[in-house]
Write an enzyme that holds these catalytic residues in place. Structure first.
Site, PDB file in Angstrom:
ATOM      1  N   ASP A   1     -68.739  72.116  15.190  1.00  0.00           N
ATOM      2  CA  ASP A   1     -69.530  73.336  15.055  1.00  0.00           C
ATOM      3  C   ASP A   1     -69.279  73.964  13.680  1.00  0.00           C
ATOM      4  OD1 ASP A   1     -67.007  74.491  15.302  1.00  0.00           O
ATOM      5  OD2 ASP A   1     -67.395  75.424  17.241  1.00  0.00           O
TER       6      ASP A   1
ATOM      7  N   LEU B   1     -63.830  72.064  16.547  1.00  0.00           N
ATOM      8  CA  LEU B   1     -64.445  73.235  17.182  1.00  0.00           C
ATOM      9  C   LEU B   1     -63.681  74.491  16.804  1.00  0.00           C
ATOM     10  CD1 LEU B   1     -64.806  71.768  20.787  1.00  0.00           C
ATOM     11  CD2 LEU B   1     -66.699  72.151  19.190  1.00  0.00           C
ATOM     12  N   HIS B   2     -64.407  75.541  16.430  1.00  0.00           N
ATOM     13  CA  HIS B   2     -63.731  76.810  16.163  1.00  0.00           C
ATOM     14  C   HIS B   2     -64.652  78.019  16.250  1.00  0.00           C
ATOM     15  CE1 HIS B   2     -65.633  76.382  12.238  1.00  0.00           C
ATOM     16  NE2 HIS B   2     -65.341  77.651  12.027  1.00  0.00           N
ATOM     17  N   ARG B   3     -65.975  77.824  16.390  1.00  0.00           N
ATOM     18  CA  ARG B   3     -66.901  78.953  16.413  1.00  0.00           C
ATOM     19  C   ARG B   3     -66.609  79.862  17.598  1.00  0.00           C
ATOM     20  NH1 ARG B   3     -69.837  79.788  11.697  1.00  0.00           N
ATOM     21  NH2 ARG B   3     -69.951  77.754  10.703  1.00  0.00           N
TER      22      ARG B   3
ATOM     23  N   ARG C   1     -57.322  78.753  16.352  1.00  0.00           N
ATOM     24  CA  ARG C   1     -58.107  79.650  17.210  1.00  0.00           C
ATOM     25  C   ARG C   1     -58.475  78.950  18.521  1.00  0.00           C
ATOM     26  NH1 ARG C   1     -62.023  83.609  15.380  1.00  0.00           N
ATOM     27  NH2 ARG C   1     -63.106  84.442  17.193  1.00  0.00           N
TER      28      ARG C   1
END
Length: 364
Positions: A283, A205-207, A240
């Site tokens: 994502d 996940l990083h969006r 992030r």
């Protein structure tokens, strides 16, 4: 004098895409190929280890721009790359993907009058709220050569009025990267992993829309805890995402016997983790392609994708946070044997086709 090519890389997905092309072009006697690393991803886990795993040389120019807002990062890359170009003028600039490094260096190249090629051109999500979509549209609009990964990307460009002479359908460069490293990936030990092969799901996940604000991030964490009751989760945490989890006090919630958090992984280790997964929850963009190539179910936590071929011909499904658990159960109930689709020109030979296409354009 030898034909000079600049290949631009800045973020982790770029490194995987430039590697096969670098290796192919470095063997060609007619050109000199230089890697320009913008420094958009600048720590060892997101940059240096990937260069090592992919057998890439030390970048010929490192811009070291670091982080910042989209505007700051784009502007800093433009200024730094312009200085490089004044001292070392390329005959061709190759940009890849859809990150800030892509559009920033593309703008510099065209303002200075250089020939510009975009690798992974023509991808569209239709969602202009995504910075990546703006980068894709703008880069394609000013590029002289458009290397597309799939037939739908060709159609997107033609529908936008692009002259077909600019378009070269070359296939998916990410598959080249995997095939270059397949033996090392399959042999890579997963000593740190607590779960047996094909017994777990990999999560990435990083969006910003998923991780930057507390409400969606909390919903995702709560959903992952529910999923972990059905299948163990291996979760390499993007810097992030880690920052946001810590900021919002959510990291401790991931302390579950069936959730193993991991640091960002080098390419071989990460692809070994994915290759050994029962399914993937993500994502990301590129993982949608890699899982389709490998026949691994992929559940993408997004409302849209710029890679719809991974849905129509691959193993990918778009899912909402609220619908994730249902889709996980459905995937687990299905046949667990990998059924890898055969998508046109996803064959590990994209870099070869690009090299031959360049010869036709510049040496004929």
């Amino acid at each position: 004098m030898s034909f000079c090519i600049h290949i631009i890389a800045g973020a982790r997905p770029n490194f995987m895409k430039i590697a096969p092309l670098w290796h192919a072009l470095s063997k060609e006697p007619w050109c000199t190929t230089k890697i320009i690393h913008t420094g958009q991803h600048y720590d060892a886990s997101m940059s240096g280890s990937f260069f090592q795993d992919l057998n890439l040389p030390t970048p010929h120019h490192a811009l070291n721009v670091g982080s910042g807002s989209h505007t700051e990062q784009t502007a800093n890359i433009m200024m730094a790359y312009e200085e490089v170009c004044h001292d070392n003028r390329p005959d061709l600039v190759i940009v890849v993907g859809d990150v800030n490094s892509t559009i920033a260096t593309a703008l510099v190249a065209k303002k200075l009058g250089f020939c510009l090629a975009h690798l992974e051109a023509g991808l569209r999500s239709g969602d202009r709220t995504m910075p990546e979509e703006i980068n894709r549209l703008a880069t394609d609009a000013i590029s002289d050569i458009l290397w597309t990964p799939s037939a739908d990307a060709n159609e997107n460009l033609l529908n936008e009025g692009v002259d077909k002479s600019k378009i070269d359908f070359v296939g998916n460069i990410m598959i080249d990267s995997f095939e270059l490293q397949r033996e090392a990936i399959e042999k890579h030990p997963l000593h740190e992993l607590q779960f047996p092969r094909k017994s777990y799901a990999t999560v990435t996940l990083h969006r910003p829309s998923n991780v930057d604000t507390i409400k969606p991030l909390t919903r995702i964490v709560d959903c992952l805890l529910e999923v972990a009751d059905h299948i163990p989760l291996a979760f390499p945490i993007h810097p992030r995402t880690e920052k946001c989890l810590l900021k919002h006090g959510l990291m401790e919630k991931l302390s579950h016997k069936n959730i193993q958090t991991l640091p960002p992984l080098p390419y071989r280790a990460f692809m070994s983790l994915v290759n050994s997964s029962r399914l993937v929850i993500t994502d990301s963009g590129g993982i949608q392609e890699e899982t389709s190539y490998l026949g691994i179910p992929c559940l993408t936590l997004r409302e849209n994708t710029e890679r719809p071929i991974t849905i129509s011909q691959g193993t990918n499904k778009l899912v909402s946070i609220d619908g994730l658990l249902k889709q996980v159960r459905s995937s687990l109930a299905a046949d667990s044997a990998n059924k890898a689709p055969q998508i046109e020109l996803w064959d590990g030979k994209t870099a070869e086709r690009i090299t031959e296409a360049l010869k036709v354009r510049f040496l004929a």
